[in-house]
Design a protein around this motif. Structure first.
Motif, mmCIF file in Angstrom:
data_model
loop_
_atom_site.group_PDB
_atom_site.id
_atom_site.type_symbol
_atom_site.label_atom_id
_atom_site.label_comp_id
_atom_site.label_asym_id
_atom_site.label_seq_id
_atom_site.Cartn_x
_atom_site.Cartn_y
_atom_site.Cartn_z
ATOM 1 N N VAL A 28 0.834 -1.203 0.000
ATOM 2 C CA VAL A 28 0.000 0.000 0.000
ATOM 3 C C VAL A 28 0.867 1.249 0.000
ATOM 4 C CG1 VAL A 28 -1.690 1.320 1.322
ATOM 5 C CG2 VAL A 28 -1.941 -1.150 1.103
ATOM 6 N N THR A 64 0.724 4.023 -2.914
ATOM 7 C CA THR A 64 0.030 5.266 -2.578
ATOM 8 C C THR A 64 0.884 6.271 -1.820
ATOM 9 O OG1 THR A 64 -0.810 4.508 -0.423
ATOM 10 C CG2 THR A 64 -2.092 3.912 -2.381
ATOM 11 N N VAL A 111 -5.645 6.599 3.587
ATOM 12 C CA VAL A 111 -6.038 6.281 2.222
ATOM 13 C C VAL A 111 -5.609 7.416 1.296
ATOM 14 C CG1 VAL A 111 -7.960 5.763 0.694
ATOM 15 C CG2 VAL A 111 -7.976 4.913 3.049
ATOM 16 N N GLN A 113 -7.057 -0.530 -2.462
ATOM 17 C CA GLN A 113 -6.251 0.652 -2.150
ATOM 18 C C GLN A 113 -5.078 0.793 -3.108
ATOM 19 O OE1 GLN A 113 -6.143 0.296 2.528
ATOM 20 N NE2 GLN A 113 -5.236 2.236 1.902
ATOM 21 N N ALA A 120 -9.018 7.225 -3.967
ATOM 22 C CA ALA A 120 -9.115 7.924 -2.679
ATOM 23 C C ALA A 120 -9.947 9.187 -2.810
ATOM 24 C CB ALA A 120 -7.723 8.196 -2.119
#
Length: 414
Positions: free
Chosen positions: A176, A180, A186, A221, A226
């Motif tokens: 994750v 990201t 998130v 994710q 997001a």
């Protein structure tokens, strides 16, 4: 007299005004300008005219256009070949001669305090050198192992990054964070940001596609949008390496004719637009409206884009057999048709997480992707697309230079 006196005081004040005081007292004005630039970018930079879809009432005018950018991007598209489970850098592209010399020895006490182990007891840990043979390739002299013979032919087109590290030794959190930038909150994924910044040039295909992503290890994710609008999240094709082996997209055909289907869709969209108008702003409804329209348009082009049987035999032979090879070929076909970001996941779950039989498993996994990677780079170069396509290969982190079992052997892992 009062006006003159105030003017003199003002001039005297300016002589003692520091830069910090200036910005502090100007905060309101500068903040207003910044806010205006965010709310209405056209105040300061001209935007491109909207596409035909936007002119026809598309609620997302950025689709099909490129946002004003500070610098002109050289890469216009991305293929991300993600190797889930952490490939061993020592066995692929990061030779460690000293490690080979110390194979089987106990890890020095000075290093034990700095190393974190998931399963190994520190007091019994032993170093494990790689059995692989490394040779130099290309004019740059890049050292790659014998597990990557096809990729090695393109050494001069590769930027090899050996300096990356992670502070998260757990696979799900590391995945994750890699996708990201944050494992705790998130955030939009790499593909979502790329699509947001560059837009898409094909109205009949998604701008961001992820092929056979896992349901776990961060799940959506890793390819979500997001806080960006829902249209920037990926369209998922297949799951856990199933359903995509060169076949058509599932459920792409319809029993209705195009006229009847358009009428049915228009009725549904009328209700969706009324819900959006009533709720003022609802990203979920926005995403539904756009996804329905995109699904309708995909029926015109997606079937052909995913059908690798249309490729000449010599191209299919160049990419080689197997699911991963077909997926990489599909990625080339998609970016060729205007998709901005395509991510291909290698295998179900974490295939590179070889805590045992690393020699056997890494050899098998490298064989599944190496020939296709070499063919992809050659294919893009032949088509004049390599200079504007960023091809990324890698996992969430590497492996430790220590043996997983008490003593090195045929079943040893890292």
């Amino acid at each position: 007299y009062i006006d003159m006196h105030q003017d003199e005081l003002y001039r005297a004040h300016l002589q003692h005004l520091s830069r910090r005081h200036f910005f502090g007292r100007s905060a309101r004005g500068l903040g207003t300008l910044a806010l205006a630039s965010l709310l209405n970018p056209t105040l300061f930079a001209a935007q491109k005219k909207p596409s035909n879809a936007a002119a026809a009432g598309n609620p997302f005018p950025s689709r099909g256009t490129i946002h004003p950018l500070h610098f002109a991007p050289k890469a216009k598209r991305v293929i991300y070949l993600f190797q889930s489970g952490a490939p061993s850098q020592m066995d692929l592209f990061d030779p460690k001669p000293k490690l080979i010399e110390m194979d089987g020895q106990k890890l020095p006490d000075s290093m034990l305090e700095k190393v974190r182990f998931a399963f190994i007891k520190k007091e019994g840990v032993r170093l494990m050198g790689s059995p692989r043979k490394f040779t130099r390739h290309g004019q740059c002299g890049m050292e790659l192992s014998d597990l990557l013979p096809h990729t090695a032919k393109h050494a001069d087109d590769i930027c090899l990054v050996r300096s990356m590290q992670t502070d998260l030794p757990a696979h799900p959190q590391a995945m994750v964070k890699l996708h990201t930038g944050n494992s705790q909150f998130v955030r939009p994924s790499l593909g979502a940001w790329a699509l947001y910044g560059l837009g898409t040039v094909n109205e009949n295909l998604p701008g961001f596609i992820t092929i056979a992503p896992p349901s776990g290890f961060g799940g959506a994710q890793n390819y979500g949008s997001a806080f960006l609008p829902a249209i920037y999240q990926a369209t998922k094709i297949g799951s856990d390496n199933r359903s995509v082996a060169g076949a058509q997209v599932r459920n792409i055909q319809t029993t209705l004719g195009p006229t009847a289907q358009r009428a049915e869709l228009e009725l549904i969209q009328t209700l969706n637009r009324e819900a959006l108008r009533r709720d003022k702003y609802n990203p979920e409804v926005e995403g539904v409206i756009e996804s329905y329209e995109l699904a309708f348009r995909m029926q015109q082009e997606a079937g052909e884009a995913f059908d690798v049987s249309r490729e000449p035999k010599h191209v299919l032979d160049a990419y080689g057999p197997g699911t991963q090879a077909r997926q990489i070929l599909i990625a080339r076909r998609l970016i060729e048709r205007g998709v901005r970001f395509v991510q291909v996941w290698h295998g179900a779950g974490q295939p590179w997480d070889n805590h045992d039989d690393i020699e056997v498993n890494h050899r098998r996994l490298a064989k599944e992707c190496d020939q296709a990677i070499g063919a992809l780079l050659a294919d893009l170069e032949q088509r004049g697309m390599l200079d504007e396509t960023l091809v990324i290969w890698g996992g969430e982190f590497g492996r430790t230079p220590t043996v997983e079992l008490p003593t090195p052997g045929s079943n040893a892992g890292k």
